[in-house]
Write a protein that holds these residues in place. Structure first.
Motif, short mmCIF file in Angstrom:
data_model
loop_
_atom_site.label_atom_id
_atom_site.label_comp_id
_atom_site.label_asym_id
_atom_site.label_seq_id
_atom_site.Cartn_x
_atom_site.Cartn_y
_atom_site.Cartn_z
N VAL A 69 11.57 -13.13 -0.05
CA VAL A 69 11.78 -11.72 0.29
C VAL A 69 10.62 -11.23 1.15
O VAL A 69 9.45 -11.45 0.82
CB VAL A 69 11.90 -10.86 -0.98
N LEU A 70 10.93 -10.55 2.23
CA LEU A 70 9.92 -9.97 3.12
C LEU A 70 9.81 -8.46 2.91
O LEU A 70 8.72 -7.91 2.83
CB LEU A 70 10.27 -10.26 4.58
N THR A 106 1.98 -2.01 -10.57
CA THR A 106 0.80 -2.75 -11.01
C THR A 106 0.66 -4.00 -10.16
O THR A 106 1.57 -4.81 -10.08
CB THR A 106 0.91 -3.15 -12.49
N PHE A 107 -0.49 -4.12 -9.49
CA PHE A 107 -0.81 -5.31 -8.72
C PHE A 107 -2.24 -5.70 -9.06
O PHE A 107 -3.18 -5.00 -8.70
CB PHE A 107 -0.66 -5.07 -7.22
N VAL A 125 7.79 -9.45 -7.77
CA VAL A 125 6.61 -9.48 -6.91
C VAL A 125 5.37 -9.50 -7.80
O VAL A 125 5.18 -8.61 -8.63
CB VAL A 125 6.56 -8.25 -5.97
N ASP A 126 4.53 -10.52 -7.62
CA ASP A 126 3.31 -10.64 -8.41
C ASP A 126 3.60 -10.55 -9.91
O ASP A 126 2.94 -9.81 -10.65
CB ASP A 126 2.31 -9.55 -7.99
N PHE A 152 6.74 -4.23 1.94
CA PHE A 152 6.61 -5.53 2.58
C PHE A 152 5.88 -6.45 1.61
O PHE A 152 4.89 -6.04 1.00
CB PHE A 152 5.81 -5.43 3.88
N VAL A 153 6.34 -7.67 1.47
CA VAL A 153 5.74 -8.64 0.57
C VAL A 153 5.22 -9.81 1.39
O VAL A 153 5.96 -10.38 2.20
CB VAL A 153 6.76 -9.15 -0.47
#
Length: 404
Positions: free
Chosen positions: A240-241, A251-252, A219-220, A267-268
């Motif tokens: 992917v949800l 970390t985002f 993710v990210d 949730f993505v």
């Protein structure tokens, strides 16, 4: 006047013991009758009578329900029988059989193990209740034996003795896994847990699967490990949800924070934003304190980290971002964000916040208090709250209810 005369005729027939003409074209002695808009919609038979049912001329007992157009809605057969249907030969019991207005069976109880044919091929179903969508499309069955299911992602075996559900287009919706077999997915090979329930989208792609092992999700550009034997939800395009991740340092974009709740569900979303459900205590880098959250939303592209905490009937919402000097700043927001729980899960399949091109919040997933008229209990009804951003940046909130 004609309606009154019909009622009088029916009343006389009931009390005199004469046979009454029924909407299907048959005659029967009855002990009870109901009407709607001048049409017979229900009768209770005094004795067994032969009706013109969608399955043919059959002897019926007890109650008979009709649609207003005169077709039979449901009846109880006097004896078991067999019907050669579009999906195969069906042997039914004396349990009531219900129909659609088209004449297709809605639900019946099978007397014997039966092979039926649908868009997924031929399967053997148990002597239990079977239901259909209109036009004879299977809706749910109980499997009489294990059967192989060919998916876009591979071949998996469905367990006997458990139900299999279908979408209205005939595609399989869900079933219970008999044994673990590898399936392809956007996150690599997945080995479904034996005994878990797998769900599929209308197009046959994976919707929800519980792998028996730990899986990796990116993710990210960050790598996360899922919890073993916990469900992973996918969008119909394969992305992917939702999944459960062990609490860790996240970390985002510019945001770095630590969750201290053991594990959390994520949730993505397509735009790179994420939502953490009930994350517990959160420590955000750049702050000297930690806070307990009921929900945490991060949008790197809009430079926002928003969390809310619930206290009695109040909800406090905080918005963090980085200013031009790369310093973390906070703003308290006046928003009744919808609490997350199993009842509201589906509402979080889309991002709970929407932004404009200048990264101003233009709407969010909120709620309004409603009262159940029967129980008088209050509950939270989801609504989309639109925020009109004026030039002076003072938000004006307008609520738009969501469908029930």
């Amino acid at each position: 006047m004609k309606k009154i005369m019909l009622v009088l005729v029916l009343v006389l027939c009931v009390f005199s013991g004469f046979a009454v003409p029924l909407p299907d074209g048959s005659d029967a002695r009855i002990t009870e009758i109901r009407q709607s808009n001048g049409k017979i919609v229900y009768v209770r038979l005094k004795e067994a009578a032969t009706l013109n049912t969608p399955l043919g001329a059959l002897e019926a007992v007890e109650e008979v329900f009709f649609y207003e157009n005169g077709s039979i809605k449901s009846f109880q057969p006097a004896a078991s029988g067999e019907y050669d249907s579009p999906v195969g030969s069906l042997t039914y019991t004396t349990a009531p059989i219900s129909f659609y207005e088209s004449g297709a069976v809605e639900e019946m109880e099978l007397a014997t193990t039966t092979d039926i044919t649908g868009s997924v091929g031929r399967i053997k179903v148990a002597a239990k209740t079977i239901s259909f969508y209109d036009e004879w499309i299977p809706a749910s069955v109980e499997l009489a034996e294990d059967c192989q299911v060919k998916l876009k992602s591979g071949i998996v075996t469905a367990r006997s003795g458990y139900p299999m559900f279908f979408h209205e287009n005939g595609a399989i919706q869900s079933f219970t896994i008999s044994r673990s077999e590898p399936l392809d997915s956007s996150i690599g090979k997945i080995y479904p847990q034996e005994g878990s329930v797998m769900e599929l989208h209308h197009n046959g792609s994976l919707a929800i699967v519980s792998p028996e092992d730990i899986c990796m999700v990116t993710v990210d550009d960050c790598l996360y490990f899922t919890k073993a034997r916990s469900p992973i939800a996918f969008r119909d395009g394969g992305q992917v949800l939702r999944f459960s991740a062990e609490a860790q340092d996240f970390t985002f974009g510019k945001f770095k924070f630590t969750l201290e709740n053991g594990s959390t569900e994520m949730f993505v979303y397509d735009d790179g934003s994420v939502f953490f459900t009930n994350p517990g205590y959160v420590h955000l880098a750049g702050l000297e304190y930690r806070r307990h959250c009921n929900g945490l939303f991060v949008s790197p592209v809009h430079n926002r980290l928003i969390y809310w905490e619930e206290s009695y009937n109040d909800t406090s919402v905080y918005n963090y971002s980085y200013n031009a000097e790369e310093k973390l700043v906070s703003t308290s927001l006046n928003m009744n964000v919808l609490p997350y729980n199993s009842d509201t899960m589906k509402y979080f399949e889309n991002s709970p916040f929407a932004f404009d091109q200048e990264s101003n919040i233009v709407s969010y997933l909120g709620f309004e208090k409603r009262k159940n008229p029967e129980t008088r209990a209050t509950y939270n009804h989801p609504v989309i709250v639109k925020v009109a951003v004026k030039q002076n940046r003072v938000p004006v909130e307008l609520q738009q209810p969501l469908g029930d």
